[in-house]
Structures are given as C-alpha cells and as structure tokens.
Design a protein around this motif. Structure first.
Motif, PDB file in Angstrom:
ATOM      1  N   TYR A   1       0.821  -1.219   0.000  1.00 40.32           N
ATOM      2  CA  TYR A   1       0.000   0.000   0.000  1.00 40.32           C
ATOM      3  C   TYR A   1       0.854   1.268   0.000  1.00 40.32           C
ATOM      4  O   TYR A   1       0.617   2.200  -0.775  1.00 40.32           O
ATOM      5  N   ARG A   2       1.851   1.320   0.857  1.00 40.71           N
ATOM      6  CA  ARG A   2       2.651   2.536   0.988  1.00 40.71           C
ATOM      7  C   ARG A   2       3.437   2.808  -0.291  1.00 40.71           C
ATOM      8  O   ARG A   2       3.536   3.964  -0.732  1.00 40.71           O
ATOM      9  N   GLU A   3       3.983   1.768  -0.914  1.00 39.04           N
ATOM     10  CA  GLU A   3       4.726   1.961  -2.164  1.00 39.04           C
ATOM     11  C   GLU A   3       3.810   2.487  -3.270  1.00 39.04           C
ATOM     12  O   GLU A   3       4.204   3.357  -4.060  1.00 39.04           O
ATOM     13  N   VAL A   4       2.593   1.968  -3.339  1.00 43.02           N
ATOM     14  CA  VAL A   4       1.644   2.435  -4.353  1.00 43.02           C
ATOM     15  C   VAL A   4       1.261   3.886  -4.106  1.00 43.02           C
ATOM     16  O   VAL A   4       1.197   4.696  -5.046  1.00 43.02           O
TER      17      VAL A   4
ATOM     18  N   SER B   1      -5.688  -1.522   8.512  1.00 39.67           N
ATOM     19  CA  SER B   1      -4.444  -0.888   8.945  1.00 39.67           C
ATOM     20  C   SER B   1      -4.410   0.579   8.518  1.00 39.67           C
ATOM     21  O   SER B   1      -5.177   1.026   7.659  1.00 39.67           O
ATOM     22  N   ALA B   2      -3.461   1.326   9.082  1.00 38.70           N
ATOM     23  CA  ALA B   2      -3.292   2.736   8.725  1.00 38.70           C
ATOM     24  C   ALA B   2      -2.922   2.885   7.249  1.00 38.70           C
ATOM     25  O   ALA B   2      -3.384   3.809   6.570  1.00 38.70           O
ATOM     26  N   GLU B   3      -2.105   1.977   6.720  1.00 39.29           N
ATOM     27  CA  GLU B   3      -1.696   2.040   5.320  1.00 39.29           C
ATOM     28  C   GLU B   3      -2.868   1.755   4.378  1.00 39.29           C
ATOM     29  O   GLU B   3      -3.032   2.423   3.346  1.00 39.29           O
TER      30      GLU B   3
ATOM     31  N   GLN C   1       0.028  -4.411   5.450  1.00 40.00           N
ATOM     32  CA  GLN C   1       0.926  -3.628   4.600  1.00 40.00           C
ATOM     33  C   GLN C   1       0.739  -3.964   3.124  1.00 40.00           C
ATOM     34  O   GLN C   1       0.868  -3.098   2.256  1.00 40.00           O
ATOM     35  N   THR C   2       0.440  -5.228   2.857  1.00 37.86           N
ATOM     36  CA  THR C   2       0.295  -5.724   1.500  1.00 37.86           C
ATOM     37  C   THR C   2      -1.185  -5.859   1.166  1.00 37.86           C
ATOM     38  O   THR C   2      -1.998  -6.233   2.018  1.00 37.86           O
ATOM     39  N   ALA C   3      -1.556  -5.563  -0.064  1.00 39.67           N
ATOM     40  CA  ALA C   3      -2.955  -5.567  -0.477  1.00 39.67           C
ATOM     41  C   ALA C   3      -3.596  -6.942  -0.305  1.00 39.67           C
ATOM     42  O   ALA C   3      -2.952  -7.976  -0.485  1.00 39.67           O
TER      43      ALA C   3
END
Length: 440
Positions: free
Chosen positions: A272-275, A366-368, A325-327
């Motif tokens: 998510y954060r990388e996207v 999650s926050a992400e 963290q991951t979709a």
C-alpha cells in the motif's frame, strides 16, 4: 479451456471409480449427495452523501443467489478415497458483491456475470494413515464415505478444495448455507485465505489428529491477480502456507475447542505505501489489483473458540489480525476482526432441529490500507472514492433456521451493518434475508 479441464476432471473421476470398483469388495464403495442453496436478500435505501465505483449502492436493492453442488465419492482402498464436486452458481450479491468488507452473503462471489455457470469446485484425494488401533465409524455424508476412521491418525488431502474446508472450522459459525451468512462470520475475517474468485484452490494439507488435539499444515496456490479466477503456477514465487493447532477440551463437563491459526501468503500483491508514494510522485498508478512484481508478503494469525454451554446452547468467538501492509489478494478487505456469538437449538420450544443464532462483528483495517482508500484507491471489494471519516465496520447478524423435513431448511435473517467499508459517512444498512437449503 475451462470446459476442457472440467471434462478431464470428470473423466479422471470415472477412471478412478472404475479402479476402485475392481480393487475393493466393500459394500459402501461410492456415495452421492446434493445440495441447493438459494438466498434472497434486500436492503432499503440508506444515507450516502457520495459513492464510488466499489460502493454499496444507497438505493433499495434486492439480490438472489443460487448454488447447487454434487458431492460424489469413491473408496480406493483401505483409508483412501477420492471426491468430486461439480458445482453451478448463479445470481449475484448487492452491487455486484462490493461495498462491504464483511459482505452479507457468503454464497456470492466477486464475479461480473450473474448467469449460472458450471465449474469444478473440488477434486481431491484423501488418505487416512492409522497410528493406533482405535477407530470410529464416519457416517456417510457430503465428501465422506462410510468408513472406519482411526482416532489417532495422519490425514493427507491433495487436489482441488477450499482451504477453509480444513482450517478455521467452528461448529456454530462456518457454513453460510445453514448458519451465519456474513463473510466475516464464516471464516476469520483477517485471514486472507488463498482462493480463486469462487473460493477454491489447489494444494496439499497434512494433518496429525488425536482425540485431544490436532495439528494441520497446508500449502496451496494463489490467484494471478487480486480475487482472480486463475491460479499462479509459478509456485516458487507465489504460494500460500497455513498452520493450525487445535485443542479439544472439557470445561464444566461440556465440550469445547480452541484453534490457533497462522498464515503467510506470497504473491504479486502490491504494498500500500509503495503504491501511494508512486501515485503522489506520478510514477505509478493507484492500483493494487494487478500486481506487477513478485515479492508481496501478507502474514497474520487468528484464534477461534467454541464452547457448549448447555445441551442446546453454544458460544463461539474469533479474533484475527494481519500485517495490513500488503494488499488483500483473495478473501476480503479486513485487516483486524473480532466476532462473538451464540447458537441455540430449539428443543425448549419443541423444535430440536431448528436453530437461532446471533452474533456481532467488528472489522478494521491498517493505517496504510486506510490511507490508500482515503487518497481514492480501490481494492477488489471496497472503495468509495475517498475515506474522510474512518470508522470500524460493525455488524450484527441474527437468523432463525427452521427444519421443514430431512431435505429442506428455511431461514430468515437480519443484518445491521454500521459504517460499510469503514466509512462513517455512509449507512447504516439493514439487510433482510430469506434462505432455502436443500440436501439429499
């Protein structure tokens, strides 16, 4: 290609049955069962100042789903059998089954075409390896031929099946065809269990089972993209593993069970954060559905308990968490979930085969994950175009299932969904259900 695969599966089953017939002289060599489940759901209009492409539509809706399954089994040799389940499903869920993380109908899938379709649900081999002399007689049932099953054993299951057939079971909350219908009550909400669009996978599960406890481990395939229909056969880079330990106990002279599950999935699922960073810097699109590279890892755990309180009353709970963290890649967009409920048989009103159930669920992300939805991102199941007022998704479900005869159960259900898709600006939603379940 899919029709060819199904025909090959049918041919394989026929060949296997022929081998079994020649190799085994036992009376109960084969079995056949059938189920049909029809669920009609409706919700009145609800408050929604805005909607996105993955929103539950705020206008009044009605949706009908239908599934039929044939359960065919053949004994191969002592302790070994093979099972074949062709299935037809049709209909749809509200808004094409989007807009709620804990979706209210566990018999619907995230598919675009609502026309009835024939597909292979299960084709698997099961082998019992006895580790002791004591055995119980397993009664003929769906995907279970009448046979002696060792009390202490190793069980091997290989082929095509639903991973939730073998893990995260619960006597009171697991089957949307007869029990609670909500997605986050039929399985641990935060377990992103590997499956294709229709809920099945290919893989191997090993179990060590004793009367007091059990240990299960499994490895299975994951889809090629989020909630996709096809499996990724690049197994070294895409796979899902799950392990579960189960303890059976007696508390106050009543049976209880506790299960602890851990999982780890590897796929093309995006971070998510990388996207988000790529989108802000204009180097990437806001897309977590079509992963572009391997290396996405999602892991988590769940705890699942059930306890008999009286002859008719049972209590259950689940709690689950993933890293967030991951979709989400397969099941539903939940990163934290907790549920609790009761199941009551109708003996006290002279309907011992009827069931009343009530349960509550709290789902979160999650926050992400939250930040991704807030910036306008869409998962495969939720996304309102923005998320300015994040709230936990809170669900209450109750149902009454009446046993009409040995073939038919009719159920009435109600679900209250607060903050659908974690959006405090939309809802609440009231869902009314009628369900018919036929078994042979």
């Amino acid at each position: 290609m899919k029709k060819l695969s199904l025909l090959l599966a049918i041919l394989l089953f026929v060949v296997t049955v022929t081998i079994a017939q020649q190799a085994d002289t036992l009376t109960n060599r084969f079995n056949f069962h059938f189920q049909l489940t029809a669920i009609n759901q409706s919700h009145p209009a609800f408050h929604a100042p805005y909607s996105g492409k993955n929103s539950l539509q705020p206008d009044a809706e009605q949706a009908l789903s239908l599934t039929t399954t044939m359960f065919m089994g053949a004994r191969l040799w002592k302790g070994a059998s093979v099972y074949f389940n062709p299935e037809i499903s049709g209909g749809r869920g509200f808004s094409s089954a989007v807009g709620v993380a804990g979706f209210p109908n566990g018999e619907t899938f995230r598919i675009g075409n609502s026309a009835p379709a024939l597909y292979l649900a299960r084709l698997f081999y099961r082998q019992y390896i006895a580790l002791g002399k004591e055995a119980d007689t397993a009664i003929d049932n769906a995907n279970q031929i009448t046979e002696l099953v060792p009390r202490k054993r190793i069980t091997i299951t290989a082929g095509k099946f639903a991973i939730a057939d073998l893990f995260d079971n619960n006597s009171f909350s697991h089957d949307p065809r007869t029990q609670f219908m909500n997605w986050s009550l039929m399985s641990a909400g935060a377990w992103d269990y590997p499956a294709n669009t229709r809920g099945y996978t290919d893989g191997l599960v090993l179990e060590y089972i004793t009367p007091g406890w059990a240990l299960r481990v499994g490895t299975v395939l994951v889809p090629t993209y989020a909630n996709g229909p096809d499996f990724d056969y690049n197994y070294t880079k895409a796979h899902g593993e799950v392990a579960e330990i189960q303890k059976n106990f007696i508390f106050g002279k009543r049976k209880g069970t506790l299960r602890i599950l851990g999982f780890r999935n590897v796929s093309k699922a995006a971070n998510y954060r990388e996207v988000i960073n790529g989108y802000i810097n204009h180097t990437d699109s806001l897309d977590v559905i079509n992963g572009r590279k391997y290396g996405g890892v999602k892991y988590g755990f769940s705890i699942n308990g059930e306890q008999e309180l009286t002859n008719d009353l049972g209590f259950f709970f689940r709690g689950s968490w993933n890293d967030g963290q991951t979709a989400t890649w397969a099941f539903t967009e939940i990163d934290r979930s907790g549920s609790i409920g009761l199941s009551l048989a109708g003996s006290s009103w002279h309907r011992p085969d009827d069931t009343f159930g009530i349960a509550a669920v709290i789902n979160g992300i999650s926050a992400e994950h939250r930040a991704y939805l807030a910036i306008g991102g869409y998962g495969f199941m939720i996304g309102d175009g923005r998320l300015n007022n994040y709230k936990t998704e809170n669900i209450l479900e109750t149902y009454y299932s009446a046993n009409v005869n040995k073939y038919l159960k009719l159920s009435l259900g109600y679900q209250f969904i607060q903050n659908p898709a974690y959006n405090g600006d939309r809802g609440p939603v009231n869902v009314f259900s009628v369900r018919a379940h036929v078994v042979i």
